[in-house]
Design a protein around this motif. Structure first.
Motif, PDB file in Angstrom:
ATOM      1  N   ARG B 347       0.829  -1.213   0.000  1.00  0.00           N
ATOM      2  CA  ARG B 347       0.000   0.000   0.000  1.00  0.00           C
ATOM      3  C   ARG B 347       0.858   1.255   0.000  1.00  0.00           C
ATOM      4  NH1 ARG B 347      -3.499  -0.259   4.815  1.00  0.00           N
ATOM      5  NH2 ARG B 347      -4.756   1.350   3.868  1.00  0.00           N
ATOM      6  N   ALA B 350       2.006   1.704  -3.555  1.00  0.00           N
ATOM      7  CA  ALA B 350       0.913   2.157  -4.431  1.00  0.00           C
ATOM      8  C   ALA B 350       0.481   3.591  -4.114  1.00  0.00           C
ATOM      9  CB  ALA B 350      -0.277   1.209  -4.279  1.00  0.00           C
ATOM     10  N   GLY B 373      -4.340   7.602  -5.696  1.00  0.00           N
ATOM     11  CA  GLY B 373      -4.828   7.527  -7.070  1.00  0.00           C
ATOM     12  C   GLY B 373      -3.981   8.310  -8.048  1.00  0.00           C
ATOM     13  N   ASP B 374      -3.054   9.161  -7.564  1.00  0.00           N
ATOM     14  CA  ASP B 374      -2.221   9.915  -8.496  1.00  0.00           C
ATOM     15  C   ASP B 374      -1.259   9.009  -9.259  1.00  0.00           C
ATOM     16  OD1 ASP B 374      -3.462  12.220  -7.839  1.00  0.00           O
ATOM     17  OD2 ASP B 374      -1.773  13.159  -6.787  1.00  0.00           O
ATOM     18  N   LEU B 375      -1.028   7.806  -8.725  1.00  0.00           N
ATOM     19  CA  LEU B 375      -0.129   6.874  -9.421  1.00  0.00           C
ATOM     20  C   LEU B 375      -0.892   5.923 -10.347  1.00  0.00           C
ATOM     21  CD1 LEU B 375       2.359   5.999  -6.538  1.00  0.00           C
ATOM     22  CD2 LEU B 375       2.899   7.251  -8.621  1.00  0.00           C
ATOM     23  N   ALA B 376      -2.202   6.135 -10.473  1.00  0.00           N
ATOM     24  CA  ALA B 376      -3.014   5.280 -11.355  1.00  0.00           C
ATOM     25  C   ALA B 376      -2.427   5.359 -12.764  1.00  0.00           C
ATOM     26  CB  ALA B 376      -4.458   5.757 -11.351  1.00  0.00           C
ATOM     27  N   VAL B 379       1.164   2.591 -11.559  1.00  0.00           N
ATOM     28  CA  VAL B 379       1.224   1.421 -10.669  1.00  0.00           C
ATOM     29  C   VAL B 379      -0.141   0.729 -10.684  1.00  0.00           C
ATOM     30  CG1 VAL B 379       1.600   0.631  -8.298  1.00  0.00           C
ATOM     31  CG2 VAL B 379       2.843   2.615  -9.144  1.00  0.00           C
ATOM     32  N   VAL B 381      -2.467  -2.247  -8.873  1.00  0.00           N
ATOM     33  CA  VAL B 381      -2.504  -3.049  -7.640  1.00  0.00           C
ATOM     34  C   VAL B 381      -3.603  -4.096  -7.759  1.00  0.00           C
ATOM     35  CG1 VAL B 381      -2.777  -3.006  -5.128  1.00  0.00           C
ATOM     36  CG2 VAL B 381      -1.741  -1.068  -6.277  1.00  0.00           C
TER      37      VAL B 381
END
Lengths: 302, 561
Positions: B347, B350, B373-376, B379, B381
């Protein structure tokens, strides 16, 4: 994060569940029947020692703070619905449908009373759930011959609240990492964006409930002639504490019927020295009596 | 003791029978393993024994199931529960009360046992399973293994003749799983209990069982002793070879290399007695060049954790001063017992939680300054439970969901959608409601829905939980394909056999700290709990010139001259 019962090493947590339950019932009934804001304030203040001595301030606040969100709604609805009173503070004109809203001192006090009542009720529920082991409470209810099925449903619901909250949290993370924006501001916007979580959460709750039902059925839940494992012992000291709580309820109800002190907020504010008012303030400290229970029980039983 | 006579069953919600013309007989004191792929009818057969089928589920029944002389269709589940105890897959969803003692007593209360007898039997059940010290505990404070032992105690308390366990170890770490299975064997040996177990991790349980029953599409396709089962699978169904434990598989493959194997061993001791005399005299290859090398560390790491701490609001420590670099293209597996900090680490990577101290840098970005969510898109998961990924009304919408959220152009979405659905073989399911699919299909859809957006890094938190071996291997092959296209994989898993085959680097965690980080050979070999069967078997061969860090059947075979 939802607050749940956690056994802590405090003497409050050692109080007999029936004593705490009767205390909770007395607070609940008194909060519901009394209309005097000062008296409700006193009732609320008597809960603070339980919070501090039970070392549950953080968890208690997590629950009670929700009243802050409800306050504007309660205030607004009461001001619109209750326009009686003679001391007019404000006239708001040109409101669609309602035309004019009269804000009176009486309606303002009434709204304040309602908010205090809500705080007292929510706080007492929070204290009950944080101080009393749910199993002990449900065993007690079973011992009192209340319907087993309903009690068990309530017990399972209590147990699964944190599990479902965890599911909701995982779903939220899962959707955020997939680029879905969940609004953090704006009530309507929040509801709209969070509504996507409802179906998966519901589906997960249904799956869990089927599995629980299966497990219960596989352990003979549908049998008749059940027995109760719980061994809750009532000592005379416990019974006397329970009686004191119910005595308190009876006196408050009697005062409610016989005097005006508990009814009219304005009257009581201007009538502080009346005998009934003084009695009420003295009586309110009855709610602190259960704090003595573990100590007295230990002394008497030992 | 248990007899299925021409038994067929169809759920009301289905037109296809879940069980078809089953004829079986299980005698008193037998330990029976039921195997088969997901959806083959294993759980249904268990539920027939205690009467949940048909009393709880309803449905169409033909033939009969007789348990201790009683027809289950005509006997209530309450009465059958006196003879049959059932333990389910997820300990969380079978515990009814909050307190261990009350939970164990629940079945006795239902039977109207007197309080004096109840107290005695609760004590006995807790003692039998060695969990008397848990008596006063709240179940929420127990580990997964402890919860499953409480679940077993709560069915044994009624002194049943038959114990049915439906995947009892799928939620547990290797040590807890081992504990639970040892207990079932002890109950079978010492108390003469008839045990029927459904288990996907056959390597864990095969040594204990007297008999294996394999189901396929609701029918019994094999019924016999475990050694014959191994021979049957290896000789007749090579596509199911992955279901056979590595120890047994090795014997058959050695046989093909003209190293005659008398019979398939079922446990490490037997395997040592069988294999070591045969292999110690064999000449071995110069195998050092076969050692797995870590991916190039020249590239900047895609994930960098610098002295990272995380504490939960409850005060428990998630991770405690972790330093970790993961480079592009690596396949890193994270292992450790339950609650060792693996999921917290995932976590943090992510960006779903932020470290209370230290830094987490993913793809060059410090996650402390990012919103969830900025790494959507960068990354992906995959959580343990595929249901946690399913939000849309159709499979097609589900797979396109992330790309739509990231505002990809229409043509690009369609192109990726089609190629991903092809890769995961879910084209035929495109209009189906995702939550109505089978476990394996749901897992494929959930992974496809993340991989369609082509993240550079994929973090998977126990994705193989509850999957049968063929689905597991299929999933891991898909991950290998993703890696070959430049992806990086971080896999959290308890399945050391799978890690030994597919991973390159292994990180071992305990109490929020990394206690070992290296190639899979360095970390998995010589470990007491986290070494695969082949390593436990071949360690003594190191005295005869063999490598002491062999992990897989293929490595043993390729070591032979």
């Amino acid at each position: 994060m939802m607050s749940i019962y956690q056994k802590k090493d405090t003497f409050i947590h050692d109080t007999h569940p029936a004593v705490l339950l009767s205390w909770f019932i007395s607070i609940l009934i008194v909060s519901l029947i009394v209309d005097n804001p000062l008296y409700l304030l006193v009732v609320f203040s008597t809960m603070i020692p339980y919070v501090l001595l039970g070392r549950i301030a953080k968890e208690w606040w997590v629950i009670v703070r929700y009243v802050i969100w409800l306050t504007p709604f309660v205030l607004l609805i009461n001001l619109m619905a209750n326009q009686s009173g003679v001391v007019v503070l404000l006239n708001i004109r040109g409101i669609p449908v309602l035309s004019t809203i009269r804000v009176t001192l009486e309606s303002l006090l009434f709204s304040f009373t309602m908010i205090l009542r809500l705080v007292c009720i929510i706080s007492s529920f929070a204290l009950l759930s944080l101080l009393v082991n749910p199993d002990a409470l449900f065993d007690l209810l079973l011992k009192l011959r209340l319907p087993r099925r309903s009690i068990l449903v309530a017990s399972i619901t209590m147990r699964f609240i944190p599990v479902l909250l965890k599911d909701a949290y995982t779903l939220k993370e899962s959707i955020q990492i997939r680029g879905y924006k969940l609004a953090s501001k704006g009530f309507i916007k929040k509801i709209k964006t969070h509504s996507i979580l409802i179906m998966p959460l519901l589906s997960s709750a249904i799956d869990r409930s089927i599995q629980i039902a299966e497990s219960m059925e596989a352990r003979g839940f549908s049998s008749k002639n059940k027995t109760i494992y719980a061994n809750i012992v009532f000592k005379p000291v416990d019974i006397s504490f329970i009686i004191s709580s119910f005595l308190f309820i009876i006196i408050v109800i009697w005062l409610k019927v016989r005097t005006t002190t508990l009814n009219n907020p304005l009257l009581s504010l201007s009538d502080h020295v009346s005998w009934s008012n003084t009695l009420i303030y003295v009586l309110s400290f009855f709610t602190l009596i259960p704090l003595l229970h573990p100590v007295i029980r230990k002394v008497m039983v030992d | 003791m248990i007899q299925f006579k021409n038994f067929s069953f169809t759920y009301t919600s289905s037109s296809k029978p879940a069980l078809s013309n089953i004829n079986l007989r299980v005698d008193e004191g037998e330990y029976v393993l039921i195997t088969g792929s997901s959806g083959s009818g294993k759980s249904t057969i268990c539920r027939c024994i205690n009467g949940l089928v048909p009393h709880f589920y309803g449905g169409y029944v033909e033939g009969e199931v007789i348990v201790n002389g009683l027809d289950t269709s005509e006997t209530s589940t309450a009465e059958l529960s006196n003879m049959v105890g059932m333990v389910f897959q997820d300990p969380e969803n079978q515990i009814i009360r909050s307190n261990v003692e009350s939970e164990v007593a629940f079945a006795l209360e239902n039977k109207g046992v007197s309080i004096i007898d109840m107290r005695k039997r609760v004590e006995e059940a807790l003692d039998l399973l060695g969990i008397a010290h848990l008596k006063g505990r709240n179940v929420d404070t127990l580990s997964g293994g402890e919860k499953q032992k409480v679940a077993i105690a709560s069915v044994l308390v009624t002194q049943p003749d038959i114990l049915v366990l439906d995947e009892p170890t799928s939620e547990l770490d290797p040590r807890s799983a081992e504990d639970v299975l040892q207990i079932t064997k002890m109950l079978n040996n010492d108390l003469g209990l008839t045990v029927i177990i459904v288990e996907h991790r056959i390597d864990r349980v095969l040594q204990f069982v007297d008999r294996v029953i394999t189901l396929k599409e609701g029918s019994v396709i094999y019924d016999g002793d475990p050694r014959s089962w191994v021979s049957h699978i290896m000789n007749n169904t090579p596509d199911m070879m992955c279901t056979v434990p590595p120890l047994c598989r090795l014997g058959f493959l050695l046989d093909k290399k003209n190293i005659a194997m008398p019979h398939p061993p079922l446990n490490i001791k037997e395997a040592r007695e069988t294999y070591i005399p045969l292999l110690k005299t064999r000449r071995v290859n110069n195998y050092n060049d076969k050692k797995t090398q870590r991916a190039s560390s020249d590239d900047a790491p895609i994930v960098r954790l610098i002295n990272c701490y995380y504490k939960y609001p409850t005060g428990s420590i998630g991770v405690n001063g972790i330093n970790l670099d993961v480079h592009p293209g690596e396949f890193v597996s994270i292992i450790g017992r339950n609650a060792s900090g693996k999921t917290t680490l995932a976590r943090l990577i992510a960006g779903l939680i932020k470290p209370v101290k230290g830094r987490v840098i993913v793809n060059g970005k410090d996650t402390s300054y990012l919103k969830p969510g900025d790494l959507a898109g960068e990354v992906g998961v995959i959580f343990q439970d595929p249901n946690m990924h399913l939000f849309a009304d159709t499979v097609e919408e589900e797979v396109a969901f992330m790309m739509n959220n990231l505002n990809w152009p229409r043509e690009q979405i369609e192109e990726s959608l089609e190629s991903t659905m092809r890769l995961f073989n879910i084209e035929g399911l495109r209009n189906k409601y995702p939550r109505m699919l089978s476990a394996g299909e749901r897992q494929r859809v959930s992974i496809a829905s993340v991989l369609a957006a082509k993240p550079r890094l994929l973090v998977l938190d126990e994705p193989t939980r509850g999957l049968d071996s063929s689905l597991k291997y299929s999933l891991l092959n898909q991950l290998s394909k993703y890696r070959s296209e430049g992806g990086t994989v971080i896999l959290i898993s308890h399945d050391v056999e799978l890690i030994a085959e597919f991973s390159e680097r292994v990180v071992l965690m305990s109490d929020g700290v990394i206690i070992a980080d290296g190639s899979k050979h360095e970390v998995l070999s010589g470990s007491l709990y986290f070494s695969p069967q082949i390593n436990r078997l071949t360690r003594p061969l190191s005295r005869y010139g063999w490598r002491d860090d062999l992990l897989t059947v293929e490595e043993v075979l390729s070591s032979l001259s």
